[in-house]
Design a protein around this motif. Structure first.
Motif, mmCIF file in Angstrom:
data_model
loop_
_atom_site.group_PDB
_atom_site.id
_atom_site.type_symbol
_atom_site.label_atom_id
_atom_site.label_comp_id
_atom_site.label_asym_id
_atom_site.label_seq_id
_atom_site.Cartn_x
_atom_site.Cartn_y
_atom_site.Cartn_z
ATOM 1 N N LYS A 144 0.817 -1.208 0.000
ATOM 2 C CA LYS A 144 0.000 0.000 0.000
ATOM 3 C C LYS A 144 0.853 1.262 0.000
ATOM 4 O O LYS A 144 0.362 2.351 -0.277
ATOM 5 C CB LYS A 144 -0.881 -0.031 1.245
ATOM 6 N N LEU B 173 1.808 7.456 10.828
ATOM 7 C CA LEU B 173 0.354 7.456 10.633
ATOM 8 C C LEU B 173 -0.367 6.712 11.750
ATOM 9 O O LEU B 173 -1.438 7.114 12.191
ATOM 10 C CB LEU B 173 0.033 6.806 9.277
ATOM 11 N N ARG B 174 0.212 5.609 12.179
ATOM 12 C CA ARG B 174 -0.507 4.744 13.116
ATOM 13 C C ARG B 174 0.527 3.937 13.874
ATOM 14 O O ARG B 174 1.513 3.471 13.299
ATOM 15 C CB ARG B 174 -1.397 3.804 12.286
ATOM 16 N N THR C 148 -10.151 -1.869 4.027
ATOM 17 C CA THR C 148 -9.242 -0.748 4.345
ATOM 18 C C THR C 148 -10.007 0.504 4.768
ATOM 19 O O THR C 148 -9.462 1.606 4.758
ATOM 20 C CB THR C 148 -8.246 -0.392 3.203
ATOM 21 N N ASN D 58 -9.363 5.997 0.591
ATOM 22 C CA ASN D 58 -9.108 4.601 0.246
ATOM 23 C C ASN D 58 -10.165 4.029 -0.691
ATOM 24 O O ASN D 58 -10.167 2.830 -0.962
ATOM 25 C CB ASN D 58 -9.009 3.748 1.515
ATOM 26 N N PHE E 67 -6.989 6.970 -4.046
ATOM 27 C CA PHE E 67 -5.948 5.961 -3.931
ATOM 28 C C PHE E 67 -6.103 4.837 -4.952
ATOM 29 O O PHE E 67 -5.161 4.471 -5.633
ATOM 30 C CB PHE E 67 -6.038 5.390 -2.509
ATOM 31 N N MET F 241 -8.450 3.341 7.194
ATOM 32 C CA MET F 241 -7.008 3.121 7.330
ATOM 33 C C MET F 241 -6.187 4.097 6.502
ATOM 34 O O MET F 241 -4.972 3.951 6.377
ATOM 35 C CB MET F 241 -6.667 1.679 6.947
ATOM 36 N N ALA F 242 -6.835 5.100 5.955
ATOM 37 C CA ALA F 242 -6.103 6.080 5.148
ATOM 38 C C ALA F 242 -5.473 7.131 6.053
ATOM 39 O O ALA F 242 -5.506 7.005 7.275
ATOM 40 C CB ALA F 242 -7.049 6.727 4.148
ATOM 41 N N THR F 243 -4.904 8.155 5.471
ATOM 42 C CA THR F 243 -4.141 9.105 6.287
ATOM 43 C C THR F 243 -5.022 9.886 7.263
ATOM 44 O O THR F 243 -4.525 10.470 8.210
ATOM 45 C CB THR F 243 -3.359 10.109 5.413
#
Lengths: 417, 98, 997
Positions: free
Chosen positions: A290, A334-335, C549, C523, C52, C552-554
């Motif tokens: 990703k 980010l995490r 997802t 996403n 994305f 789970m993006a920025t």
């Protein structure tokens, strides 16, 4: 199980993706199974899959207190390698690497095993001695591992800083080309789907609260949050919670559980083409498909089941990453998250029978269990099915802490003189 | 980063000043050489690793340099109490219900 | 270019303060106080990014840190490139250069958008189901393609010239969030006199007052009140205000990490100013005033540029003076979008229609909108939008189906309701609870000394929020030791109140086959993706998240998580709490690595330890090696010499004449007290009681498990005083090991331990001429062999300074180790050097030291041992006191496998060809012809060219080594197999005559 393929995708695209089946079923627990596996992580699900596939034992339940793959399987940095020093370690980890290569096809699930290479950096004379010892031993064990000069290391991983002005300059590296990464969730899901298709029951939200033994000592089943489930054999594959579970059967373990943290950056275009590890500056890094930089941190110093750790641990980790890759200081975290790793005194796992008849344990993988997933599941299934270890896991006993026959990979990396 | 009360310095200091030193109240036998292999294994390798209250050792390494004991909950990481090395293992913990 | 969407008289910026900037190379003008987003919107630019997966054109969704779409690359110069910057957060500066990301060849024509057309193939998790054939193609073909398409911005490729800073701080009350609630809490706390820190992620404090035009507090407009309050706080000595500062992580025991951005908003930052600063704050009490985040509506094509959160449009108007369009549609499920429509209408923007999913919306805002003549379509849904690079229309339908109506718009506002920001509360390990009535997660059970106030606590309405926050601020300060507050609390005179809304997919989201109703914009996760995941057996929200997802993006799901959860729950026919909530993980918003790293870069990454003689060595051309944190002299090349030549010369010279070696890095511990000898007996394998004062002994230290832990020469200075040396790397852990036993196992012993490693510089003078070199400088010590034999120690003076002079040898030749107070180290070294010159002595480094000791078979712990080696293995069982009944390791040593046959033992190895130097780490086999995997029976631990022996020498650990003397074994290398003979480990002066030579 309906097969996955590009044709299946095309077929489903035509009909609005309505035809996909459940990847695994969620049955109610039966009153008894031949084998109950405690813990639906990669190792536990893999064990169930190989019990069914290679030993014909399908009356199996995998019990999971949360959601499958939610423990360390879904929390690790997905590094795969087998360049371990001792024959015993090289044996089990390379068994795993051989299974990784082909696992997608075996499971009919793309686990995205990618042999992008694992490069371990040397920063001083002692590192060189240690890594070269590994390389020589690996070569004679049939495990690929080769020495790179700093320039070759940079060619393999362009953003790496090999300046001699660095605080700990890179003086060389050991590269295992067959090492790499895989997609952690897909490993859990792929095993779950394939095991479920062979009749294994995967029972989530089912916490084991006790292990029941007969007066004569052998295991008869487990108490759970969903009632008693009988079992002829019980395999504990619960990583950080192994001590707690084994205690239920009256077995005390040579284990301690520590918080281990990891983090990812925001996604960027491909920049780190391989896995880079450094024991001396304490960091490892790769980049996910990703685009996130995936960075492993160290353990906190104290035992804990909290799945959280201190900010100073991440702090040290990013110091080290930016020392190896000064171009990354403008990247952003980010995490971050934590897992619970169970650590043995010699840093090698235990895959073995226990003093309790019918009870088997697979634990102690510490910070590096993901890479072993297929190999571990495979030989642990053998151990349960035959009631004797496979030659590959025969050295990984509980008794070694009594006799002193340790498999001390940590000591083998030794300490600077 | 934990905040730890050093029973010698009698104040709370950040974790960076301390080093964890493993499970507490595992005394080294006085007749070490006569131990059985099993007892040595228990002494040196077997750990209780509890989920919940743990008795553990810390050293105020960048402070007074003393080893001391702590009671901590490994689920919340909260300290129940700390006490000096050599003091008996507390039977009743502060805040315990019973 | 004209800022044609800037509305004269609207907003709080000063139109005259213009700034130039570029986006994708095109020049624009903005105004001081703009963000990049507001400046682009002022110029009518909505298209700023690509998504994305499908590379869909995307605009600006929000006005803050929750932005999923408008991510750009900001480039100050070639080395100062920052990817994935939110245009909604980036403040404009004169000359700012921004570039769009994840598109090729251009933002308006992106070839990757073909993915959008083929999207039925790219359903959630499709990549787990394909790309498996042929096997090799994953790594060689599919994965590189996927990787190239994924990622967003481009990582910097040059070292970062900026630097970063760090502060630790303590306070009684830490307030996280500087909206109305946070300010009120800070005011209350500050008035009690305690230390207060107030932070906010925005450049200016005020939070939602930025857009809430209807707020009135203490007689002033809400925003003006906030600025007055901030000015008041700013003047107080006990208050620290941190704007542009994000509280990103809440750790154990009220330890909070904050990232302060210091220069990213400046046109020409001071080169000495840090770019960001990490604050690590320990607070007695924390007040969470993080506010709430508006959610979008989930319906088909809800992602076109021009589609925006209602509150964002309102902020762009009321704060930045920018209209987001000229003919704006509104789609809502709650009242807050009405306020936006009203403000826009009043500013002269046409409102095409409000589409309200609710059947009978009512209340003052609805009435006011109606009164302004805005068309309100209730009980209806927007089922899709039209347009390509910008929205051009919305299609409206009764929510239960019926005739469609297409309405032309150039922008669309959405509001599905507000999600309380419980991120930090959750990170503090507090447990959230789902409020069924308002359909939101709120703080439930607290785990730390903190309290949530205002919108993040689910408190609706400005008046209630300020009331609650003020009381919480006063209480927190009081609990943390503050005086009773005396000042009057702020009085809210007018405010807007709304709550509720909806979760999950609106009617326009399907259950269609092909519509894309986006839940997670960045996403590209749609409502049908989430339904598909559930359909495929993903029943836990964590599975849904990972499979699709989603979140789970920025932006980490700030706008998408609740919608995703609601859709999953709906598909499973379960209540939301049964499906669970994904864990909120730090950081709240992404944190720059540099900010976390701070100054710990380059030389400051790790301290560098240098000995007292380092400067001399440097001046004499020494090459250094890193040993732990130490810089040790490795060798001293003369002009024209390579390492090999230099080391050969050094080795030769030491044995012919003498050499000086800096041994200062060895660990040194003084063991003192009446029970010192008893203590030493317990910590080392050797006997110590009978060692005379003035004599030395080589000591071996074990761990309790019987393996070698450390070694070193110990001198007994007096009956109650030992000078212990350790390995360089072992200094700290040996000290810790000794203290551990002394304090906890042997506290009855009357002993003190003192680390003296850095107090004494150590100069080894080794070689036949060593005594001649030191003799002229030493006073008060008889250096004759009779008075001071090998392995003895004396105290006296050298060059007029105190010395502890050891007669000992790590070379096998006559030798001394001169310990002097570290401050005199270099002076004494120079004096010894001058004397040495008269005898042709050299300075030598660690490499020659290693060769010389290997010639004598002396081991290096950590090189010839590795933590699995016993004294017997290393040929050191002579060092175990046979009559001793206890020492650390005594029991471990007798475990079955430590006394079993077949252990590896230290041996010497001679290659049959004396010119071949074995590789350290090379493996030894008995049968070189066997197939792989080979049976390895040992390995080379040390290997050198020995100039003094005229051949190569090596030490190794070999199974049953001592029983194999004279055997020929094999070392297989990649290109050849080397034959070696097993010998004893001593290669030079086997009788040891040179010690007194």
């Amino acid at each position: 199980m309906r097969k996955y393929s590009v044709f299946a995708i095309a077929r489903e695209a035509m009909r609005g993706n309505k035809g996909w089946e459940e990847q695994w079923s969620s049955p109610e627990p039966k009153s008894e199974y031949d084998v109950v596996i405690i813990g639906a992580g990669g190792h536990g699900l893999g064990t169930a899959y190989y019990l069914a596939k290679e030993h014909g034992i399908t009356n199996v339940a995998v019990l999971e207190k949360g959601w499958l793959g939610g423990g360390n399987t879904g929390r690790n940095t997905t590094i795969i390698r087998s360049n371990y020093l001792y024959d015993e370690s090289a044996g089990i980890y390379d068994h795993a690497v051989k299974l990784w290569d082909g696992l997608s096809q075996d499971l009919n699930y793309n686990v995205m095993y990618s042999a992008r290479g694992v490069m371990m950096l040397a920063h001083n004379v002692h590192d060189v001695q240690s890594l070269k010892r590994h390389i020589h031993a690996n070569r004679l064990n049939g495990v690929d591992n080769e020495w790179l000069t700093p320039e070759q290391a940079k060619e393999f991983c362009p953003p790496l800083n090999i300046s001699s002005n660095a605080r700990y300059p890179v003086v060389g590296a050991a590269l295992q080309r067959r090492g790499g990464t895989a997609r952690h969730d897909a490993v859990a899901w792929g095993y779950a789907r394939a095991a479920s298709a062979r009749g294994v029951h995967i029972i989530q939200n089912c916490e084991v609260t006790g292990i029941r033994r007969a007066l004569s000592g052998e295991v008869t089943g487990v108490e759970t949050s969903r009632g008693f489930i009988g079992a002829k054999k019980v395999g504990v594959v619960a990583a950080g919670h192994t001590s707690v579970l084994m205690d239920m059967a009256g077995v005390r373990m040579p284990l301690e559980s520590y918080p281990l943290q990891a983090l990812v950056s925001e996604p960027v275009k491909p920049v780190v083409p391989c896995v880079v590890m450094s024991n001396t500056v304490h960091a490892y890094i790769s980049q996910s498909d990703k685009g996130e930089l995936v960075i492993g941190a160290g353990t906190d110093q104290y035992t804990s089941y909290s799945q959280t750790g201190g900010l100073h641990i991440l702090n040290h980790t990013l110091d080290a990453i930016c020392e190896m890759f000064p171009v990354f200081t403008r990247m952003k975290m980010l995490r971050s998250w934590g897992g619970i790793v169970d650590v043995t005194p010699d840093r090698s796992p235990i895959l073995a029978k226990t003093p309790v008849k019918g009870l088997y344990v697979n634990c102690g993988w510490g910070t590096g269990g993901f890479k072993a997933t297929p190999g571990s599941g495979n030989v642990f299934a053998h151990t349960i099915a035959r009631d004797e270890p496979h030659p590959i896991n025969a050295p990984f006993t509980l008794e070694r802490f009594r006799t002193g026959r340790l498999i001390d990979e940590a000591a083998a990396a030794a300490v600077a003189h | 980063m934990l905040l730890i009360h050093c029973p010698y310095c009698e104040e709370e200091r950040p974790e960076l000043e301390f080093r964890h030193a493993g499970e507490a109240h595992i005394a080294r036998p006085t007749d070490m050489a006569a131990m059985s292999d099993e007892d040595f294994e228990k002494f040196f390798f077997i750990r209780s690793n509890p989920k919940g209250v743990i008795y553990e050792r810390w050293r105020h390494v960048h402070g007074c340099a003393r080893f001391f004991n702590a009671v901590r909950d490994t689920v919340t990481d909260k300290f129940v109490m700390t006490y000096k090395a050599g003091e008996p293992q507390p039977k009743k913990l502060p805040g315990a219900g019973k | 270019m004209m800022q044609s969407f800037r509305i004269p008289g609207a907003g709080r910026l000063t139109p005259a303060k213009t700034m130039r900037f570029t986006f994708d190379g095109q020049s624009f003008t903005g105004v001081a106080g703009d963000t990049l987003a507001s400046a682009l919107l002022a110029n009518g630019v909505h298209l700023v990014g690509r998504s994305f997966k499908y590379h869909r054109p995307r605009g600006i969704l929000s006005v803050g840190a929750e932005e999923p779409n408008a991510l750009v690359d900001i480039e100050r110069d070639a080395a100062r490139k920052t990817p994935n910057v939110r245009a909604t957060v980036q403040e404009l500066y004169d000359g700012l250069a921004a570039t769009s990301q994840n598109r090729w060849p251009s933002l308006s024509f992106d070839a990757g958008a073909v993915n959008d057309l083929a999207s039925p193939l790219f359903s959630a998790g499709f990549y787990y189901k394909t790309f498996m054939w042929p096997k090799a193609a994953w790594k060689s073909f599919y994965e590189p393609k996927i990787r190239a398409a994924a990622g967003l911005g481009v990582a910097p490729d040059q070292p970062d010239p900026d630097h970063y800073s760090a502060r630790f701080a303590h306070c009684e009350v830490l307030v996280l969030g500087g909206g109305a609630a946070g300010i009120a809490a800070a005011l209350a706390a500050a008035e009690t006199g305690v230390r207060v820190i107030l932070c906010d992620e925005q450049a200016e404090f005020g939070g939602a007052l930025r857009f809430e035009a209807g707020a009135k507090i203490d007689g002033a407009d809400g925003w003006a009140w906030a600025q007055t309050a901030i000015a008041k706080l700013s003047a107080m000595d006990n208050v620290r205000l941190l704007p542009r500062t994000t509280a990103f992580g809440y750790y154990a025991q009220n330890f909070v990490g904050l990232a302060e951005r210091l220069t990213d908003h400046l046109a020409s930052p001071d080169a000495n100013a840090p770019r960001e600063r990490l604050w690590q704050i320990r607070a007695k009490r924390v007040i969470l005033a993080a506010g709430a985040i508006e959610r979008h509506m989930v319906f088909a094509d809800n992602d076109r540029p021009g589609v925006m959160l209602a509150s964002a449009a309102r902020a762009y108007l009321n704060h930045y003076g920018v209209a987001i369009g000229r003919n704006v549609g509104v789609y809502t499920a709650n009242d807050s979008a009405y306020a936006a429509a009203i403000d826009l209408k009043k500013a002269g923007v046409d409102i095409a229609a409000i589409v309200d999913l609710r059947d009978n919306p009512s209340g003052p805002l609805v009435e006011e909108a109606r009164a302004l003549g805005i068309e309100i379509n209730h009980g209806r849904a927007v089922i899709r939008t039209g347009g390509r690079l910008r929205i051009s229309s919305m299609s409206v339908q009764p929510k239960n189906g019926g005739g469609e109506r297409k309405i032309a718009v150039d922008a669309l506002l959405m509001s599905a309701g507000w999600t309380p920001s419980v991120h930090l509360f959750s990170q503090s390990r507090g447990k959230v609870a789902f409020d069924e009535e308002t359909k939101r997660f709120l703080p439930g059970i607290y785990a730390q000394d903190c309290i949530s106030v205002g919108a993040c606590n689910g408190t609706d309405g400005l008046a209630a929020s300020v009331e609650e926050a003020y009381a919480a601020g006063a209480k927190a300060a009081k609990d943390a030791g503050g005086k009773a507050a005396k000042a009057a609390k702020p009085k809210v005179e007018a405010s807007e109140n709304w709550s509720r809304g909806m979760l999950g997919a609106a009617p326009g989201a399907g259950p269609d086959k092909i519509v894309k109703a986006f839940v997670d914009f960045q996403n590209d996760v749609t409502a049908k993706d989430i339904r598909l995941a559930v359909h495929e057996g993903m029943r836990s929200i964590e599975h849904v998240k990972r499979f699709t997802t989603n979140g789970m993006a920025t932006d980490q799901g700030k706008t998408s998580n609740m919608h995703g959860l609601a859709i999953a729950a709906d598909t499973l026919d379960k209540n939301i709490p049964e499906v669970g909530l994904t864990t909120f993980r730090a950081p709240y918003t992404p944190v720059t690595f540099g900010a976390i790293v701070g100054h710990a870069r380059g030389a400051l990454f790790d301290p560098t330890r240098k000995t007292a003689m380092h400067g001399w060595a440097e001046a004499h051309g020494a090459v250094f090696e890193d040993v732990g944190q130490w810089k040790r002299t490795w060798y001293f090349p003369k002009p024209g010499e390579d390492m090999h030549a230099a080391v050969n010369r050094e080795c030769r010279t030491v044995r012919q004449s003498a050499g000086l070696f800096d041994a200062s890095t060895l660990g040194k511990i003084e063991v003192v007290g009446p029970d010192a000898a008893t203590f030493m007996e317990l910590l080392y394998t050797n006997p110590w009681q009978k060692l005379d004062a003035g004599r030395c002994r080589y000591g071996v230290m074990l761990r309790e498990d019987g393996f070698i832990y450390d070694d070193g020469v110990v001198g007994r200075l007096a009956p109650d005083r030992f000078h212990v040396t350790t390995t360089t790397g072992g200094a700290a852990r040996v000290m810790n090991h000794m203290e551990d036993y002394l304090q906890t196992e042997f506290p009855h012993l009357n002993v003190w331990l003192t680390s003296i490693s850095e107090q004494w510089a150590v100069i080894a003078v080794q070689g036949p001429k060593s005594r001649d070199i030191i003799a002229p400088l030493v006073k008060g010590i008889d250096l004759s062999d009779e008075a001071m034999p090998h392995m003895s120690v004396r105290e006296g003076r050298i060059c007029g300074v105190p010395t502890r002079l050891f007669r000992m040898s790590f070379t096998g030749d006559r030798g001394f180790e001169v310990n002097v107070p570290a401050d005199y180290g270099q002076a004494v070294w120079e004096a010894l050097w001058t004397e040495g010159q008269k005898h042709g002595a050299c300075a030598y480094g660690t490499e020659a030291m290693h060769v010389l000791r290997a010639e004598k078979g002396y081991i290096i712990v950590g090189q010839d041992t590795d933590g699995t080696v016993t004294p017997a293995d290393a040929g050191l069982d002579w060092a175990i006191g046979k009559k001793k009944t206890d020492f650390v390791g005594i029991r471990g040593l007798t475990r079955p496998d430590l006394v079993a046959a077949g252990r590896k033992q230290l041996v010497g190895l001679r290659t049959n060809d004396p010119k071949i130097v074995l590789d350290e780490g090379a493996q030894i086999v008995a049968d070189p012809k066997q197939a792989i995997p080979m049976k390895m029976i040992g390995h080379v631990t040390s290997s050198y060219w020995s100039e003094n022996c005229g051949r190569s020498i090596a030490l190794g650990l070999l199974t049953d080594g001592r029983a194999r003397m004279g055997e020929t074994l094999h070392v297989p290398m990649p290109d050849r197999t080397i034959e070696v003979e097993v010998t004893g480990p001593v290669f030079f002066d086997e009788k040891g005559e040179r010690l007194n030579g």
